[in-house]
Write a protein that holds these residues in place. Structure first.
Motif, short mmCIF file in Angstrom:
data_model
loop_
_atom_site.label_atom_id
_atom_site.label_comp_id
_atom_site.label_asym_id
_atom_site.label_seq_id
_atom_site.Cartn_x
_atom_site.Cartn_y
_atom_site.Cartn_z
N LEU A 1 30.88 23.54 35.03
CA LEU A 1 31.34 22.36 34.69
C LEU A 1 31.01 21.91 33.31
N ARG A 2 31.75 21.34 32.41
CA ARG A 2 31.26 20.69 31.00
C ARG A 2 31.31 19.35 31.07
N SER A 3 32.31 18.68 31.63
CA SER A 3 32.55 17.26 31.48
C SER A 3 32.74 16.57 32.85
N LEU A 4 31.67 15.55 33.04
CA LEU A 4 31.90 14.67 34.61
C LEU A 4 31.89 13.22 34.03
N HIS A 5 32.87 12.59 34.45
CA HIS A 5 33.01 11.20 33.85
C HIS A 5 33.15 10.56 35.54
N LEU A 6 32.06 9.66 35.65
CA LEU A 6 31.80 8.81 36.83
C LEU A 6 31.80 7.41 36.40
N GLN A 7 32.25 6.89 35.37
CA GLN A 7 31.83 5.48 34.74
C GLN A 7 32.74 4.43 35.62
N ARG A 8 32.10 3.47 35.70
CA ARG A 8 32.74 2.13 36.58
C ARG A 8 32.95 2.37 37.94
N ASN A 9 32.07 3.00 38.61
CA ASN A 9 31.88 3.27 40.10
C ASN A 9 31.02 2.53 40.72
N ASN A 10 30.25 2.85 41.70
CA ASN A 10 29.29 1.93 42.43
C ASN A 10 28.04 2.98 42.86
N ILE A 11 27.71 3.77 41.66
CA ILE A 11 26.41 4.71 41.73
C ILE A 11 25.07 4.08 41.45
N GLN A 12 24.30 4.05 42.55
CA GLN A 12 22.99 3.17 42.36
C GLN A 12 21.75 4.00 42.24
N MET A 13 21.86 5.11 42.54
CA MET A 13 20.68 6.15 42.51
C MET A 13 21.00 7.70 42.24
N MET A 14 20.11 8.63 41.65
CA MET A 14 20.07 9.92 41.50
C MET A 14 18.91 10.57 41.75
N HIS A 15 19.12 11.91 42.47
CA HIS A 15 18.07 12.69 42.80
C HIS A 15 17.66 13.64 41.67
N CYS B 1 16.91 20.07 32.41
CA CYS B 1 17.68 21.01 32.08
C CYS B 1 18.85 20.78 31.06
N LEU B 2 19.31 19.71 31.10
CA LEU B 2 20.65 19.23 30.25
C LEU B 2 20.54 19.20 28.76
N PRO B 3 21.51 19.75 28.10
CA PRO B 3 21.49 19.68 26.54
C PRO B 3 21.53 18.30 26.03
N ARG B 4 22.01 17.23 27.07
CA ARG B 4 22.12 15.90 26.45
C ARG B 4 21.99 15.07 27.79
N ILE B 5 21.25 13.83 27.50
CA ILE B 5 21.02 13.12 28.62
C ILE B 5 22.64 12.19 28.93
N PRO B 6 22.43 11.82 30.09
CA PRO B 6 23.75 11.27 30.69
C PRO B 6 23.95 9.54 29.91
N ILE B 7 25.02 9.32 29.73
CA ILE B 7 25.47 8.09 29.22
C ILE B 7 25.32 7.02 29.99
N GLY B 8 24.44 6.03 29.96
CA GLY B 8 24.57 5.05 31.00
C GLY B 8 23.33 4.02 30.81
N ALA B 9 22.98 2.98 31.54
CA ALA B 9 22.16 2.21 31.48
C ALA B 9 20.69 2.68 31.57
N ARG C 1 20.90 24.18 31.75
CA ARG C 1 22.23 23.99 32.22
C ARG C 1 23.00 23.71 30.78
N ASN C 2 23.32 24.89 30.18
CA ASN C 2 23.88 24.50 28.87
C ASN C 2 25.37 23.88 28.68
N ALA C 3 26.14 24.24 29.79
CA ALA C 3 27.55 24.11 29.72
C ALA C 3 27.61 22.33 30.09
N LEU C 4 26.84 21.81 30.70
CA LEU C 4 27.40 20.62 31.06
C LEU C 4 26.65 19.51 30.13
N GLU C 5 27.67 19.28 28.96
CA GLU C 5 27.30 18.50 27.89
C GLU C 5 27.73 17.07 27.81
N ASP C 6 28.64 16.44 28.95
CA ASP C 6 29.31 15.37 28.86
C ASP C 6 29.09 14.72 30.11
#
Length: 371
Positions: A309-323, A361-369, A337-342
């Motif tokens: 996976l390279r790109s994961l878009h989950l914006q404007r949902n109801n996600i409240q936590m992450m493990h 382990c990600l090349p870039r941190i996720p975009i969010g608050a 994990r070099n592939a997941l950049e977005d």
């Protein structure tokens, strides 16, 4: 001898007079008015007594006729007044003969065009009398709605799409079938060699199991902006070559089961909720590159996600936590994990600063608050 000289001189004078422009003009005007422009040919009598009258005045050495002093020709011929009066009278008669043209109806079966134009058409046998109702019918029914001054909007043609060959209703180019914006309410029968199917901006409400049965070459399905509310759970499992599925901008609440050959899944702008995704639905999709589930009602990240996976878009949902192990392996600190950049998580009620170990382990941190 003297007589001969006088005769020659007389002939010379006659020739000069005849050749002059005044004489020729007078001859031409004979056709207009014989009373005013009559040439008296008796004055040109060539008898001997006229020649003798010039004996005392003309001599051979000193002729008295000056040909060069003749008056220039006058080409402004007067038009007789009688002819002008006749032309005026004829013009007045023509104006009096012109009568207004009145449209008349021809009875059915006569073979005419429906309208007669002429001065005396009302006297013809078999014609309908002109009344306000019939005149409106002529102007409205035969010539169209001219009185309104605005062209009528063309009515949308009614097309019977049922039973029509797909490549006549849609556009078939090679293995691609384009059925965009045709107001379809169901998936049409597709040729067996179809590789790409586009049915965007239609009115399809349901995807049945039989809609894509035995489509062994189908690689891409795009059903963007329809009215789909339900998809048979096995509608796409029988497609061994399917790689891309776009079902965005519909009313789907449940993601269907998909083959492991998928590389792109776009289910954005739907009504997919917490139970709308199968458990570990994407785990075995080793070729999956893009997963877009924007603008739904998902309240968790659908893990595990494939390494491809390279790109994961989950914006404007109801996600409240992450493990911590959502993206990384906490048991192996050397894992990268070099592939997941977005990764897009903006628009979710989650604070990314609370789980920093989930991004090491990600090349870039996720975009969010982060607050």
């Amino acid at each position: 001898m003297r007589m001969l000289v006088r005769l020659v001189l007389g002939l010379f004078v006659l020739k000069a007079v005849v050749a002059g422009p005044r004489f020729s003009r007078q001859v031409d005007l004979d056709s207009y008015d014989n009373a005013n422009y009559d040439v008296d040919l008796d004055n040109l009598n060539l008898e001997n007594q006229d020649i003798y009258d010039y004996e005392d005045e003309l001599t051979i050495d000193d002729p008295q006729i000056e040909i060069g002093t003749l008056a220039p020709p006058d080409y402004n011929y007067p038009v007789p007044e009688a002819s002008l009066e006749e032309e005026v009278e004829e013009g007045e008669e023509e104006e009096e003969e012109e009568l207004p043209l009145t449209p008349q109806l021809i009875p059915q079966g006569s073979g005419g065009s429906g309208v007669l134009m002429g001065p005396n058409t009302q006297k013809e046998e078999g014609l309908l009398p002109v009344t306000p109702e019939t005149s409106q019918e002529v102007t409205g029914g035969v010539e169209g709605s001219v009185s309104s001054g605005e062209p009528d909007e063309p009515e949308e043609p009614v097309i019977d799409r049922k039973g029509m060959p797909t490549c006549l209703l849609c556009t078939c180019l090679g293995g691609s079938v384009y059925c965009d914006d045709l107001k379809l309410d169901s998936v049409p029968p597709l040729p067996k060699d179809t590789t790409h199917f586009y049915a965007r901006y239609n009115r399809i409400t349901k995807i049945n199991k039989s809609d894509f049965a035995f489509m062994n070459k189908l690689k891409r399905i795009d059903l963007t902006a329809n009215e789909i509310t339900s998809i048979d759970d096995r509608a796409f499992l029988g497609l061994p070559e399917l790689e891309e599925l776009v079902i965005r901008e519909n009313h789907i609440t449940q993601m269907p089961a998909l083959p492991q050959t998928m590389s792109l899944i776009d289910g954005s702008h739907n009504n997919i909720g917490s139970r709308g995704i199968h458990k570990e639905a994407f785990k075995d999709m080793t070729s999956l590159l893009y997963l877009y589930l924007t603008d739904n009602h998902i309240d968790y990240i659908p893990v595990p996600l494939p390494e491809s996976l390279r790109s994961l878009h989950l914006q404007r949902n109801n996600i409240q936590m992450m493990h911590g192990d959502t993206f990384c392996n906490l048991q192996d600190f050397n894992y990268i994990r070099n592939a997941l950049e977005d990764i897009r998580l903006d628009g979710n009620p989650i604070n990314l600063s609370k789980t920093p170990q989930a991004y090491v382990c990600l090349p870039r941190i996720p975009i969010g608050a982060l607050i």
